[in-house]
Scaffold this motif. Structure first.
Motif, short mmCIF file in Angstrom:
data_model
loop_
_atom_site.label_atom_id
_atom_site.label_comp_id
_atom_site.label_asym_id
_atom_site.label_seq_id
_atom_site.Cartn_x
_atom_site.Cartn_y
_atom_site.Cartn_z
N GLU A 50 0.83 -1.20 0.00
CA GLU A 50 0.00 0.00 0.00
C GLU A 50 0.87 1.26 0.00
O GLU A 50 0.62 2.21 -0.75
CB GLU A 50 -0.86 -0.03 1.26
N GLU A 51 1.91 1.23 0.82
CA GLU A 51 2.83 2.37 0.88
C GLU A 51 3.50 2.58 -0.48
O GLU A 51 3.61 3.70 -0.97
CB GLU A 51 3.89 2.11 1.96
N ALA A 52 3.94 1.48 -1.08
CA ALA A 52 4.59 1.58 -2.39
C ALA A 52 3.63 2.18 -3.41
O ALA A 52 4.01 3.00 -4.25
CB ALA A 52 5.05 0.19 -2.85
N ASP A 53 2.36 1.79 -3.30
CA ASP A 53 1.36 2.31 -4.23
C ASP A 53 1.16 3.82 -4.05
O ASP A 53 1.13 4.56 -5.02
CB ASP A 53 0.04 1.55 -4.01
N TYR A 54 1.06 4.26 -2.80
CA TYR A 54 0.93 5.71 -2.55
C TYR A 54 2.16 6.46 -3.05
O TYR A 54 2.06 7.52 -3.63
CB TYR A 54 0.70 5.98 -1.06
N LEU A 55 3.33 5.89 -2.79
CA LEU A 55 4.54 6.54 -3.29
C LEU A 55 4.49 6.61 -4.81
O LEU A 55 4.82 7.64 -5.42
CB LEU A 55 5.80 5.77 -2.84
N GLY A 56 4.06 5.51 -5.44
CA GLY A 56 4.00 5.47 -6.90
C GLY A 56 3.07 6.51 -7.50
O GLY A 56 3.37 7.09 -8.54
N ILE A 57 1.95 6.77 -6.83
CA ILE A 57 1.01 7.79 -7.33
C ILE A 57 1.72 9.15 -7.42
O ILE A 57 1.67 9.84 -8.43
CB ILE A 57 -0.23 7.91 -6.41
N GLY A 58 2.38 9.51 -6.34
CA GLY A 58 3.06 10.80 -6.33
C GLY A 58 4.23 10.84 -7.30
O GLY A 58 4.47 11.85 -7.95
N ILE A 59 4.96 9.74 -7.40
CA ILE A 59 6.10 9.69 -8.32
C ILE A 59 5.61 9.85 -9.75
O ILE A 59 6.21 10.58 -10.54
CB ILE A 59 6.89 8.38 -8.12
N ALA A 60 4.51 9.19 -10.09
CA ALA A 60 3.95 9.35 -11.45
C ALA A 60 3.59 10.82 -11.69
O ALA A 60 3.82 11.36 -12.79
CB ALA A 60 2.72 8.46 -11.63
N ASN A 61 3.05 11.48 -10.68
CA ASN A 61 2.76 12.91 -10.83
C ASN A 61 4.03 13.69 -11.14
O ASN A 61 4.06 14.53 -12.04
CB ASN A 61 2.14 13.47 -9.54
N LEU A 62 5.09 13.40 -10.40
CA LEU A 62 6.35 14.12 -10.61
C LEU A 62 6.89 13.88 -12.02
O LEU A 62 7.46 14.78 -12.63
CB LEU A 62 7.39 13.70 -9.57
#
Lengths: 315, 315
Positions: A238-250
Motif C-alpha cells: 500500500e505504501e509503495a502504491d501511494y509513493l507510486g502515485i506521487g512519483i507518477a505525478n512528478l
C-alpha cells in the motif's frame, strides 16, 4: 565565494543538528551532530549552528573554507536566507538565519530548503551524477523534495519550488500536517505508514508486528514483510502504491531522467521497489514509464553534502 | 536562427491548423486557419503545414523570416523535433515533423508542446511579462500546461515537463483520456465539466440549461450561472474547486509568481475566479496563498505567438 577547497555543510533538523566538513569533490572529511535545541528559540539555535561550525572547522585555516551552507526545513526564502516558518522549531518565524550566522562566523552563508539541498547533493555526488533532470524525494516524518531540470536546481518564487509533499493526491482525503487534506505526505510519509501499521495491527489476529502498537515503526514493518508476514506485506504494498502515485505525478510535472528516493523510508526501498514500479506503469503515460526510480546514494548525507556543494557554486 | 524580423507560428490542433505571421514584438501581422486533415496521416498534415506557412508568408521576402515554430499536442520530443504520439491525429507515432517541414520550406523549424508554447507566449507578451516564474494552464478538451521557472522555460527529459493535466488528484478516481484514473484532466477539463453538466441537467427539474443534453456546452453553463441558475452555479463552483485543487498543487511544485489560465474554459474565468481563490486559500500552505491566478491575456493566440517567439530564441 572564494576558490577555497573546503565548505561547511549544516543540516538543521527538528531533532538533530548535523555538521560536516566537505571537500570540493563531495568527500565528508569530518562530521559532528548535536541534539537541536528545538524549543529554545532562534537565538539559541543560531548559537548551536555557530558552535558546531567552529567545532568542525577546528584546526583548519579560515582561508581554506569557502563558506557555510545550511540545509533547513521549509518554507524558507533561500534567496534572502530567511526561514519563513519551521513547524518543528519553536519561534522560527521570519528568521534571517543566514545573515545571523554570517555575522557570528565571518564566513559567507547560504540557506537552502532541505529537499533542494539533498537534491543538489545527489545531483553532484550521488545517484543523479551527470544527469540534467532529476526529482529527489525525501520520505520520512513528512515528504520533501528538490528538483533539477535542464541542468539547474529549480527554485521558483522565494526559492519555494519542490514542495512535493503537499500536492493533493486524494480529493478531500486525510488531513495533513499542513492543514490541507489529501496531500501526498498525509498518505505516503513515514508517519502515515506507521499510523496505518499501528491501526491495522490492532485488528490482526496473527502478525509478526506484535501487539504493542507503540513499538511498531517503519523498520519493524519492513522487516516483518521481508519475513513473509502477510499484514506487513500488505502495508508495504500500500505504501509503495501511494509513493507510486506521487512519483507518477512528478514524472508528468518535471519530466526527470531519474527519480531518487531518500529519507528514512528509503531503508525499505528494496521492499517497495516493485510496487512503486507497478503503480508508475499504471499511472504514468507511456512516454514517462521508462524513467528509473532509485534509492538515494548518499543516504543521510545528501542534504549535508548538498549544502556544502551550494557554497562551491554547484547549484 | 537569423536576426530576421518575422517568424511564422503554427498551431497544430486536432480540429484546426492555424498560422500567424508574427513580429519580434509579438504582434500578429497576418493569420489564417484550415481544418486539420486529422485522419489523413502525417504526410498530409505536413503538407497542410507547408501550405499555410507559404500562404501566410506570401509577399514576404524569405530573408525577412527567421524561421517557423510549431505548437503541437504532446507528448513530443521538442529537442529532436519529433511528435511521439498525438491521440487526436491519426498515424502520428514518432513523426520527425520539424525535419519534414524544414525540408519542404527551406526554413529552420522548431517544435514545441502546445502548453509550453502558450506559456512562452504569455511570458514574453502576455500576462506573465517581466516575471521569472509562471505556470500556464490551458483548460479545454484536456488540460495542458507550460512552466517558466527561474527565468527559463522548463523542458526536462525529452522536453516533456509540464504535463500538468495528468497528475492524479483523486486516488483511483474517474478514468482519464490517458488511461490512468483520477487525473486533474479527468475532473477539471472542459470535457469533464460538460459531462457533469449533461448528467446533472437530466435530473434537474428547473434549470436554464434546458433538456437537450447534446446542446449543453461549457458556454451555456457559464451563461446560465451568470443569470442565477442554481444548478449552473453549482456546476461552476464545482469546476472552480477542481481547478483550484490542481492550481494549489502547481503552487507547491513550481512556486510560480503567477498562474495563468488559458484555453476555452478561460472564457468562464470571471465566473470561477472566486471559487478558485477559495480552494487555493484552503489547499495551499500560507506562503503560497498570495500568488495571483489570472486569465491568459493573449487568448487563443498564446500558442501561436509563443511558437513564433521560440524562433526568435525567446525561450
Amino acid at each position: 565565494m572564494t576558490g577555497a577547497p573546503l565548505a561547511i555543510g549544516l543540516d538543521l533538523g527538528g531533532t538533530q543538528l548535523r555538521a560536516a566538513l566537505v571537500s570540493r569533490s563531495g568527500e565528508v572529511l569530518k562530521r559532528t551532530a548535536v541534539a537541536t535545541a528545538a524549543s529554545a528559540g532562534p537565538e539559541a539555535v543560531v548559537g548551536q549552528l555557530a558552535e558546531v561550525a567552529r567545532e568542525i572547522a577546528e584546526g583548519v585555516a579560515l582561508a581554506e573554507i569557502a563558506g557555510v551552507g545550511i540545509s533547513a526545513p521549509g518554507p524558507l526564502d533561500a534567496v534572502n536566507g530567511r526561514i519563513i516558518w519551521a513547524p518543528t522549531l519553536a519561534g522560527f518565524r521570519d528568521v534571517p538565519i543566514a545573515a545571523l550566522l554570517a555575522q557570528r562566523l565571518g564566513l559567507p552563508v547560504r540557506l537552502e530548503n532541505d529537499g533542494i539541498a539533498a537534491a543538489l547533493g545527489e545531483w553532484r555526488f550521488g545517484a543523479g551524477r551527470a544527469l540534467s533532470n532529476l526529482a529527489y524525494v525525501t520520505v520520512s516524518t513528512g515528504i520533501g523534495g528538490g528538483v533539477v531540470c535542464d541542468g539547474r536546481v529549480l527554485r521558483g518564487r522565494r526559492g519555494m519550488a519542490g514542495h512535493v509533499g503537499h500536492m493533493t493526491i486524494v480529493e478531500d482525503g486525510d488531513i495533513c500536517s499542513c492543514g490541507n487534506s489529501g496531500c501526498w505526505e498525509a498518505y505516503a510519509s513515514g508517519t502515515a505508514f506507521t499510523r496505518r501499521a499501528r491501526l491495522r495491527a490492532t485488528d490482526a489476529a496473527d502478525t509478526l508486528l506484535g501487539e504493542d502498537m507503540e513499538a511498531i515503526d517503519a523498520r519493524r514493518v519492513f522487516e516483518a514483510a521481508a519475513r513473509g508476514d502477510p499484514l506487513a506485506g500488505e502495508l508495504v504494498a500500500e505504501e509503495a502504491d501511494y509513493l507510486g502515485i506521487g512519483i507518477a505525478n512528478l514524472l508528468h510535472l518535471y519530466s526527470p531522467d531519474i527519480v531518487i528516493i531518500g529519507g528514512g523510508m528509503a531503508n525499505g526501498f528494496g521492499e517497495m521497489q516493485e510496487g512503486i514500479a507497478r503503480r508508475v506503469q499504471r499511472s504514468a503515460m507511456p512516454a514517462f514509464r521508462d524513467v528509473p526510480v532509485v534509492r538515494a546514494e548518499l543516504g543521510d548525507n545528501s542534504g549535508l553534502i548538498g549544502a556544502a556543494a551550494m557554497v562551491f557554486g554547484e547549484g
